[in-house]
Write a protein that holds these residues in place. Structure first.
Motif, short mmCIF file in Angstrom:
data_model
loop_
_atom_site.label_atom_id
_atom_site.label_comp_id
_atom_site.label_asym_id
_atom_site.label_seq_id
_atom_site.Cartn_x
_atom_site.Cartn_y
_atom_site.Cartn_z
N ASN A 64 8.80 -11.15 0.72
CA ASN A 64 7.52 -10.83 1.34
C ASN A 64 6.45 -10.75 0.26
O ASN A 64 6.39 -9.79 -0.49
N LEU A 69 1.17 -6.39 4.04
CA LEU A 69 2.26 -6.29 5.03
C LEU A 69 3.36 -5.37 4.51
O LEU A 69 3.92 -4.57 5.27
N ASP A 70 3.63 -5.47 3.21
CA ASP A 70 4.61 -4.58 2.60
C ASP A 70 4.17 -3.13 2.74
O ASP A 70 4.98 -2.25 3.07
N LEU A 72 2.12 -1.96 5.04
CA LEU A 72 2.18 -1.58 6.46
C LEU A 72 3.61 -1.17 6.85
O LEU A 72 3.80 -0.20 7.58
N ILE A 73 4.59 -1.91 6.33
CA ILE A 73 5.99 -1.59 6.65
C ILE A 73 6.36 -0.22 6.06
O ILE A 73 6.98 0.60 6.74
N ALA A 74 5.92 0.02 4.82
CA ALA A 74 6.20 1.33 4.21
C ALA A 74 5.52 2.44 5.01
O ALA A 74 6.10 3.51 5.24
N VAL A 76 4.76 2.39 8.27
CA VAL A 76 5.45 2.61 9.55
C VAL A 76 6.76 3.36 9.31
O VAL A 76 7.13 4.24 10.10
N HIS A 77 7.46 3.04 8.20
CA HIS A 77 8.67 3.81 7.85
C HIS A 77 8.34 5.29 7.74
O HIS A 77 9.05 6.14 8.28
N ALA A 79 5.74 6.89 8.99
CA ALA A 79 5.36 7.42 10.31
C ALA A 79 6.60 7.67 11.16
O ALA A 79 6.70 8.69 11.84
N ASP A 80 7.57 6.74 11.10
CA ASP A 80 8.81 6.90 11.87
C ASP A 80 9.54 8.18 11.46
O ASP A 80 10.01 8.93 12.31
N VAL A 81 9.62 8.41 10.15
CA VAL A 81 10.36 9.59 9.66
C VAL A 81 9.64 10.87 10.06
O VAL A 81 10.25 11.81 10.60
#
Lengths: 116, 337
Positions: A64, A69-70, A72-74, A76-77, A79-81
């Motif tokens: 990637n 984008l990298d 954004l993924i971090a 969302v991770h 936010a998920d936790v």
């Protein structure tokens, strides 16, 4: 108690119809639009300049390469936790509250033993 | 007295809730079968392999766009929708309700705040349209569904997606981003199922999401002299203790496993970093994620059961209204005139 039902201000049939038609139309249009992304094959799967030497499949190796984008993924991770821990807390909060409320209710075994 | 414990929303809202639930469950089952394909291999096979599962996911996605646009338009063009919008805005009372709920959990207060009460009983007139949890669910789900729909539409055409990204890996990373976005919602839905399925007064399902308000009879001025909600008068279902304990445990395992799975199995073709995971973690994760899917399955069954209750209720109401029957507490038959 009577069986009189309340007068409720619901949604008018015309509002429901208009909303349903718009909803279906937008759904179909959005999918039609998304399906029609015409790929520009010249740019597709080009050998990535980030891999030394290049070659077939080097776009997989490059990984990637989009920092945003990298990130954004971090994000969302994270936010998920955070939300996961909060949601677990809410489960335990309700579980404990439900047990307190259940303790106040009449218990079937009590009434059975009372009769016996 | 209005009795909001059994029906609170309009017929359109309850029907929308059921359709949205069906669609979102189908999106979860197909989407997470793809994302956690190592753990949910049997679901991929069951739904027709990679081709079938992606086709189903797209069909449900199309339905989701139609449903959310329908709802947004209805909220804007109808007076009921516009007036309800004010009802769902967070207030200070909602923060108070959350804090009081923590106190209630710890045994430091005897009652839940009206903005937290699922069962209101004799104090139904104090409860708002949505509890603080209900408002949170509406806001979080609205944001999640919007982001998932936009990112999902971008993924619709894979070759189309690739031209927007430098490499195939980056395009796959965007698909992962889409999957990770839904994790909050899948955990939230598991909590939602527990919250509305395991309340001791409503177990096994709260009917207010399924039976419209217009079908709930109301009485006037008969219950004003009661103290509290009157939950003491209700009899607890014999199976509540064991079922709520088992189901609560499954919900916790499901939430933890999906969360762990989203971190461990983020599914990059080229992993961002080395992940230490052996056979035991794989096995536990497989069991846990499957338990999470079971919790969602229970949700879909309860949603169906809620609708069965609505149909039964409707028939009973029609029959009683035809007969002009009174109930045992001495109520008088009344007509709409």
């Amino acid at each position: 108690m009577s069986y009189e039902t309340p007068e409720v201000d619901g949604y008018s049939p015309i509002s429901v119809l208009v909303s349903a038609v718009v909803g279906i139309a937008v759904a179909l249009l959005s999918v039609w639009w998304a399906s029609g992304f015409g790929p520009f094959y010249e740019t597709l799967f080009r050998v990535s300049p980030t891999v030394e030497g290049g070659g077939v499949g080097s776009d997989w190796v490059a990984g990637n390469t989009i920092p945003s984008l990298d990130f954004l993924i971090a994000l969302v991770h994270a936010a998920d936790v955070i939300m996961g821990v909060f949601i677990l807390f809410m489960v335990f909060l309700h579980w404990a509250s439900f047990r307190r409320l259940a303790a106040r209710m009449r218990h079937p075994e009590e009434s059975e033993s009372g009769e016996a | 007295m209005t009795n909001l414990d059994h029906g609170k929303f309009t017929r359109v809202t309850t029907l929308f809730h059921s359709l949205l639930a069906l669609d979102v469950f189908l999106l979860f089952f197909t989407g997470y079968a793809i994302m956690f394909n190592s753990e949910l291999w049997w679901m991929v096979t069951l739904m027709g392999g990679a081709t079938g599962v992606t086709a189903l996911h797209r069909a449900a996605g199309l339905g989701l766009v139609a449903l959310i646009v329908f709802w947004m338009v209805l909220m804007v063009i109808s007076p009921t929708g516009r007036s309800n919008f004010r009802e769902i805005l967070p207030r200070k009372a909602d923060v108070d309700a959350f804090l009081q709920d923590v106190q209630f959990m710890l045994g430091r207060t005897d009652e839940r705040h009206p903005h937290a009460r699922q069962f209101a009983g004799y104090e139904s007139d104090e409860v708002p349209l949505l509890s603080y949890v209900g408002k949170g669910v509406v806001f979080i789900f609205a944001v999640e569904l919007l982001l998932l729909t936009i990112s999902g539409l971008l993924i619709w055409s894979k070759t189309g997606l690739m031209q927007y990204f430098a490499t195939r890996t980056a395009a796959m990373a965007f698909v992962i981003f889409h999957g990770l976005l839904g994790v909050i919602m899948v955990m939230g839905v598991m909590f939602h199922i527990f919250e509305h399925g395991m309340h001791p007064a409503f177990y096994p399902v709260e009917t207010k999401a399924f039976i419209p308000r217009s079908m709930i009879p109301e009485s006037h001025g008969e219950d004003d002299d009661h103290e509290g909600t009157g939950i003491e008068a209700l009899e607890l279902a014999p199976s509540w203790h064991s079922v709520s304990t088992i189901f609560g445990s499954l919900v916790v395992v499901g939430i933890v496993s999906v969360l762990m799975g989203s971190i461990v199995r983020e599914g990059y073709p080229v992993p961002r970093e080395l992940v230490v995971s052996g056979d035991v973690t794989n096995l536990l994760l497989t069991i846990g994620i499957n338990i999470g899917m079971f919790v969602l399955f229970v949700g879909i069954v309860l949603s169906m059961y809620g609708n069965v209750m609505r149909v039964r209720w409707e028939k009973e109401m029609q029959q009683r209204q035809r007969e002009g029957e009174t109930v045992a507490d001495g109520g008088e038959p009344q007509t709409d005139d």
